[in-house]
Design an enzyme around this catalytic site. Structure first.
Site, PDB file in Angstrom:
ATOM      1  CB  CYS A   1     -13.618 -35.671  35.342  1.00  0.00           C
ATOM      2  SG  CYS A   1     -13.562 -35.999  33.552  1.00  0.00           S
TER       3      CYS A   1
ATOM      4  CD  GLU B   1     -17.558 -41.713  24.675  1.00  0.00           C
ATOM      5  OE1 GLU B   1     -18.397 -42.649  24.404  1.00  0.00           O
ATOM      6  OE2 GLU B   1     -17.386 -40.926  25.702  1.00  0.00           O
TER       7      GLU B   1
ATOM      8  CB  CYS C   1     -10.608 -33.878  37.860  1.00  0.00           C
ATOM      9  SG  CYS C   1      -9.352 -32.904  37.348  1.00  0.00           S
TER      10      CYS C   1
ATOM     11  CB  CYS D   1     -17.551 -31.126  22.716  1.00  0.00           C
ATOM     12  SG  CYS D   1     -16.545 -31.663  24.321  1.00  0.00           S
TER      13      CYS D   1
HETATM   14  N1  SAH Z   1      -8.964 -31.538  30.999  1.00  0.00           N
HETATM   15  C1  SAH Z   1      -9.526 -30.149  30.489  1.00  0.00           C
HETATM   16  C2  SAH Z   1     -10.763 -30.505  29.303  1.00  0.00           C
HETATM   17  C3  SAH Z   1     -11.797 -31.229  29.971  1.00  0.00           C
HETATM   18  S1  SAH Z   1     -13.268 -30.063  29.962  1.00  0.00           S
HETATM   19  C4  SAH Z   1     -10.433 -29.529  31.550  1.00  0.00           C
HETATM   20  O1  SAH Z   1     -10.269 -30.046  32.614  1.00  0.00           O
HETATM   21  O2  SAH Z   1     -10.457 -28.406  31.563  1.00  0.00           O
HETATM   22  C5  SAH Z   1     -14.441 -30.816  30.595  1.00  0.00           C
HETATM   23  C6  SAH Z   1     -14.980 -29.805  31.747  1.00  0.00           C
HETATM   24  O3  SAH Z   1     -15.983 -30.584  32.204  1.00  0.00           O
HETATM   25  C7  SAH Z   1     -13.910 -29.375  32.520  1.00  0.00           C
HETATM   26  O4  SAH Z   1     -14.216 -27.938  33.077  1.00  0.00           O
HETATM   27  C8  SAH Z   1     -14.212 -30.536  33.541  1.00  0.00           C
HETATM   28  O5  SAH Z   1     -13.631 -29.893  34.896  1.00  0.00           O
HETATM   29  C9  SAH Z   1     -15.653 -30.442  33.673  1.00  0.00           C
HETATM   30  N2  SAH Z   1     -16.134 -31.774  34.385  1.00  0.00           N
HETATM   31  C10 SAH Z   1     -15.696 -32.872  34.676  1.00  0.00           C
HETATM   32  N3  SAH Z   1     -16.359 -33.989  35.383  1.00  0.00           N
HETATM   33  C11 SAH Z   1     -17.631 -33.077  35.340  1.00  0.00           C
HETATM   34  C12 SAH Z   1     -18.758 -33.695  35.936  1.00  0.00           C
HETATM   35  N4  SAH Z   1     -19.061 -34.710  36.469  1.00  0.00           N
HETATM   36  N5  SAH Z   1     -19.757 -32.578  35.715  1.00  0.00           N
HETATM   37  C13 SAH Z   1     -19.764 -31.446  35.317  1.00  0.00           C
HETATM   38  N6  SAH Z   1     -18.493 -30.808  34.740  1.00  0.00           N
HETATM   39  C14 SAH Z   1     -17.494 -31.619  34.639  1.00  0.00           C
END
Ligand code: SAH
Length: 371
Positions: free
Chosen positions: A138, A111, A135, A124
């Site tokens: 996520c 996406e 994580c 994005c």
């Molecule tokens: N893998 C990379 C790129 C993805 S960025 C990274 O983690 O940095 C996506 C961003 O959204 C990251 O900072 C991630 O930690 C954050 N994120 C993931 N799940 C989320 C959620 N449920 N609510 C808010 N932010 C979230």
């Protein structure tokens, strides 16, 4: 599709799969000229093709009137194969936010999200189908890693957005992509080579690339320390974002499992080295999760770690994801967290999250066929 990973399990190496067909966006200008020459054509054809793709944002042979008819078809077939097929598009914010679900040549789904603001347009983009970093808060992390994307597959997401804007398909009149954030699906630093190639295509001046300012490009990572070091040496002044989410190893080990490899101190050292080499302010991403990482003492600890550094903290109210027991912090806890950080002189903003209602916000990209 990949299997759902076990808690804390990390996947660094993407499964070996068939590669998408070569595309001119995978190649530097010199490589494009070679590729055209290998097809028995004059190298300047590569320049013409590049102008169509990166400047005029077209991939259809009918519009390439400066190329002989038969040659158009052949060059497009060889160097501009369709890589992304739009499966579904959902919009919100009166059309100013739009999420596209793409199918790749092998059926993998990814996406991308376009966000139009009064003064800028941010795309994005995804860099992997799925993600191996696991994580727990996520949605992308929960599904595991399917495969790495190619440079051109990454670039195509931006070109698709640029095309929609140029054609006036996004409310607000014709526009351009000014910012690109590698914050879609995937861990960009785990697909290093393809991501750097994509960054170069984005920032190279047209018609070699899209001519987007490097200052408008942000690469976000969970903290793959060696790759951050490499990125610092690329001579590309892109913004580095580090998804920290906790200032202490004990909690970060569970929220961002990569922390079991590289600790908070190591990832922050890599970030300061990045800031020193690029003179760019590093962004620290911190999703505020109610009663998990939003205590004032943690704000205080974070403040002490970041004090005096070339840094900016982006607090993200946690977005809901399927099956997660966690929610966003209470407003008063969020305010206290901000105040405590600011008391250390650290610059902090709370991200105005876009696209939550279309599952297009941070951490919500799951590329589910039906949603
Ligand atoms: N893998 C990379 C790129 C993805 S960025 C990274 O983690 O940095 C996506 C961003 O959204 C990251 O900072 C991630 O930690 C954050 N994120 C993931 N799940 C989320 C959620 N449920 N609510 C808010 N932010 C979230």
């Amino acid at each position: 599709m990949s299997e759902q990973p076990k808690t804390g399990q990390l996947t660094f190496v993407a499964p070996r799969r068939a590669k998408p067909q070569r595309h001119l966006a995978d190649l530097t200008m010199a490589e494009r000229r070679d590729a055209v020459a290998e097809l028995g054509e004059k190298p300047f054809r590569a320049d013409q093709l590049s102008r169509h793709y990166f400047t005029r944002l077209t991939g259809s042979p009918e519009q390439m009137t400066d190329l002989p008819g038969a040659l158009r078809e052949r060059l497009v077939e060889q160097l501009m194969p369709p890589l992304l097929t739009s499966v579904r598009e959902i919009t919100c914010d009166g059309g100013m936010t739009r999420k596209t679900l793409w199918k790749l040549f092998d059926g993998s789904l990814v996406e991308s999200v376009l966000m139009r603001y009064p003064d800028r347009v941010t795309m994005c983009v995804s860099s992997q189908a799925g993600c191996g970093m696991n994580c727990p808060f996520c949605a992308t992390g929960q599904a595991g890693l399917t495969r790495n994307m190619s440079t051109a597959e990454i670039v195509e997401q931006v070109v698709a957005g640029a095309r929609a804007l140029a054609r006036g398909e996004v409310p607000g009149g014709p526009g351009r992509v000014t910012n690109v954030v590698f914050m879609g699906m995937g861990e960009p630093m785990a697909n290093y080579k393809a991501v750097i190639g994509a960054v170069r295509r984005l920032v190279d001046p047209a018609p070699e690339g899209l001519g987007i300012s490097a200052r408008g490009v942000t690469v976000s990572t969970v903290g793959l320390v060696p790759a951050i070091g490499k990125l610092a040496d690329e001579g590309l002044p892109v913004t580095l974002a580090v998804s920290l989410h906790a200032p202490d190893d004990e909690l970060r080990d569970t929220l961002v499992p990569i922390n079991t490899r590289w600790k908070v101190a190591e990832v922050l050292d890599a970030a300061w080295n990045y800031a020193a080499k690029t003179k760019r302010r590093v962004s620290i991403e911190y999703a505020l999760i109610k009663d998990i990482n939003d205590q004032e003492w943690r704000a205080d600890l974070l403040g002490r770690l970041l004090k005096g550094k070339l840094v900016h903290v982006n607090l993200i109210p946690l977005n809901p994801t399927p099956g997660s027991k966690w929610t966003a912090s209470r407003p008063e806890d969020e305010r206290a967290f901000v105040r405590r950080l600011e008391s250390h002189g650290v610059a902090v903003t709370v991200r105005d999250t876009r696209g939550r209602e279309i599952d297009g916000a941070c951490g919500q990209l799951a590329a589910a066929p039906q949603q």
